[in-house]
Motif scaffolding. Structure first.
Motif, mmCIF file in Angstrom:
data_model
loop_
_atom_site.group_PDB
_atom_site.id
_atom_site.type_symbol
_atom_site.label_atom_id
_atom_site.label_comp_id
_atom_site.label_asym_id
_atom_site.label_seq_id
_atom_site.Cartn_x
_atom_site.Cartn_y
_atom_site.Cartn_z
ATOM 1 N N UNK A 60 58.112 30.136 49.363
ATOM 2 C CA UNK A 60 58.393 29.215 48.263
ATOM 3 C C UNK A 60 58.328 29.954 46.929
ATOM 4 N N UNK A 61 58.963 29.382 45.929
ATOM 5 C CA UNK A 61 58.908 29.954 44.589
ATOM 6 C C UNK A 61 59.110 28.852 43.556
ATOM 7 N N UNK A 62 58.820 29.171 42.318
ATOM 8 C CA UNK A 62 58.945 28.189 41.250
ATOM 9 C C UNK A 62 60.398 27.769 41.065
ATOM 10 N N UNK A 91 47.586 27.853 39.600
ATOM 11 C CA UNK A 91 47.010 28.719 40.627
ATOM 12 C C UNK A 91 47.938 28.964 41.793
ATOM 13 N N UNK A 92 48.931 28.099 41.970
ATOM 14 C CA UNK A 92 49.890 28.236 43.071
ATOM 15 C C UNK A 92 51.268 28.669 42.615
ATOM 16 N N UNK A 93 51.575 28.471 41.337
ATOM 17 C CA UNK A 93 52.949 28.683 40.878
ATOM 18 C C UNK A 93 52.986 29.049 39.400
ATOM 19 N N UNK A 197 43.544 27.800 43.155
ATOM 20 C CA UNK A 197 43.812 28.801 44.193
ATOM 21 C C UNK A 197 43.114 28.367 45.482
ATOM 22 N N UNK A 198 43.642 28.794 46.604
ATOM 23 C CA UNK A 198 43.078 28.411 47.892
ATOM 24 C C UNK A 198 41.867 29.276 48.200
ATOM 25 N N UNK A 199 40.747 28.636 48.527
ATOM 26 C CA UNK A 199 39.505 29.349 48.814
ATOM 27 C C UNK A 199 38.899 28.764 50.096
ATOM 28 N N UNK A 200 38.019 29.528 50.726
ATOM 29 C CA UNK A 200 37.373 29.090 51.966
ATOM 30 C C UNK A 200 36.123 28.287 51.641
ATOM 31 N N UNK A 201 36.036 27.082 52.221
ATOM 32 C CA UNK A 201 34.859 26.233 52.031
ATOM 33 C C UNK A 201 33.881 26.370 53.187
ATOM 34 N N UNK A 263 56.266 20.369 51.438
ATOM 35 C CA UNK A 263 56.805 21.638 51.932
ATOM 36 C C UNK A 263 56.149 22.843 51.291
ATOM 37 N N UNK A 264 55.918 22.775 49.964
ATOM 38 C CA UNK A 264 55.429 23.952 49.249
ATOM 39 C C UNK A 264 54.002 24.333 49.634
ATOM 40 N N UNK A 265 53.299 23.443 50.347
ATOM 41 C CA UNK A 265 51.987 23.779 50.898
ATOM 42 C C UNK A 265 52.106 24.071 52.388
ATOM 43 N N UNK A 266 52.809 23.196 53.114
ATOM 44 C CA UNK A 266 52.948 23.357 54.555
ATOM 45 C C UNK A 266 53.610 24.657 54.965
ATOM 46 N N UNK A 267 54.522 25.157 54.141
ATOM 47 C CA UNK A 267 55.185 26.426 54.419
ATOM 48 C C UNK A 267 54.163 27.556 54.537
ATOM 49 N N UNK A 268 53.079 27.461 53.783
ATOM 50 C CA UNK A 268 52.083 28.537 53.773
ATOM 51 C C UNK A 268 50.969 28.325 54.794
ATOM 52 N N UNK A 269 50.646 27.074 55.113
ATOM 53 C CA UNK A 269 49.559 26.825 56.078
ATOM 54 C C UNK A 269 50.047 26.860 57.514
ATOM 55 N N UNK A 270 51.345 26.574 57.719
ATOM 56 C CA UNK A 270 51.878 26.495 59.072
ATOM 57 C C UNK A 270 51.814 25.091 59.630
#
Length: 284
Positions: A60-62, A91-93, A197-201, A263-270
């Motif tokens: 994905x991109x802006x 943080x994502x785009x 940004x995505x971080x581990x909880x 889509x812009x999140x699901x594309x990266x998580x699978x």
């Protein structure tokens, strides 16, 4: 000052859908096989997941600068002097910076709030901003209200496909292999604290244990009846139903909904990812 309210397809809605509420939007881009497609215009959420199911690696991109410039030039011609935006988070785009640059070039005032996430809260915030403006609230008052929404917002992701995260470069091959062998489910978060940004909880062994852990996190954050709680799934409605039943049992009087993960999140998580996004709604 005549003000246009602008967002992007990160909220999961098309340009046409948002225009029905008087809100302008630009599509983010989804790419594969060397081609770019406008999110929610040239490619739907279902089409994106179908491609992923077939083994395609999407990215994905802006929004294209051309699309932003086209919209903002049109708004200027229509007499708009200011643009107020709630785009996908910085943080994502790079969307916020691109919009700011276009406004500077065109001589339009640019105001925005960083939602530090995307999806449902992004759409909610731009609609609230427009409604407050129409009620005569100042930019400072609008930003203060949106800031209170951001303060209560959290998004927690439970990816199911560690190999997809590895292929996308967001998880090392060794971590993905070990995680798969040990059946580890990472619990990921994205919010104001993580600066979008995505971080581990946390990390657990099973998807349902992860769901239970998320509910405990929500309880510690004092989620109550004034919250909207959204379960968003990446092409796995059955598990989303399980997740929602757990959430309803814990927070029966909150407002609930199930949607497909944008889509812009699901594309990266699978595919198979289960997400929950929650925030405190403002009082009417």
């Amino acid at each position: 000052m005549k003000t246009a309210f602008v967002t992007d397809s990160g909220c999961g809605k098309s340009v046409e859908q948002l225009m029905a509420d008087g809100i302008y939007s630009v599509p983010l881009q989804v790419s594969y096989d060397g081609k770019n497609f406008h999110d929610q215009e040239d490619i739907t959420i279902d089409e994106a997941y179908a491609l992923m199911k077939d083994g395609k690696m999407l990215s994905t991109s802006l929004p294209s600068l051309g699309k932003i410039e086209e919209l903002f030039s049109k708004l200027k011609e229509e007499g708009y002097e200011r643009i107020f935006a709630v785009p996908i988070c910085s943080g994502l785009s790079g969307t916020i910076n691109a919009m700011a640059m276009c406004c500077e070039q065109l001589g339009i005032v640019f105001e925005y709030v960083d939602c530090h996430v995307t999806a449902v809260v992004q759409e909610y915030m731009i609609k609230v901003a427009k409604a407050l403006f129409e009620d005569g609230k100042s930019m400072e008052e609008i930003k203060a209200v949106l800031g209170r929404i951001v303060d209560t917002t959290n998004t927690i992701l439970l990816p199911n496909d560690l190999q997809h995260l590895k292929r996308g470069g967001r998880l090392t091959p060794l971590a993905a292999t070990l995680g798969g062998l040990l059946k580890i489910k990472p619990i990921l978060k994205i919010n104001q604290e993580t600066h979008g940004k995505i971080d581990v909880a946390d990390k657990v062994r099973t998807m349902h244990r992860a769901m239970d852990n998320v509910i405990e996190i929500m309880k510690k954050e004092h989620v109550d009846d004034s919250y909207l709680i959204t379960v968003a799934h990446a092409d796995d409605a059955k598990e989303a139903d399980v997740y929602m039943e757990k959430i309803k049992a814990a927070f029966p009087n909150a407002k609930h909904q199930i949607i497909k993960l944008v889509s812009v999140v699901g594309v990266h998580t699978g595919r198979g990812c289960q997400a929950v996004q929650y925030f405190k709604m403002i009082k009417d």
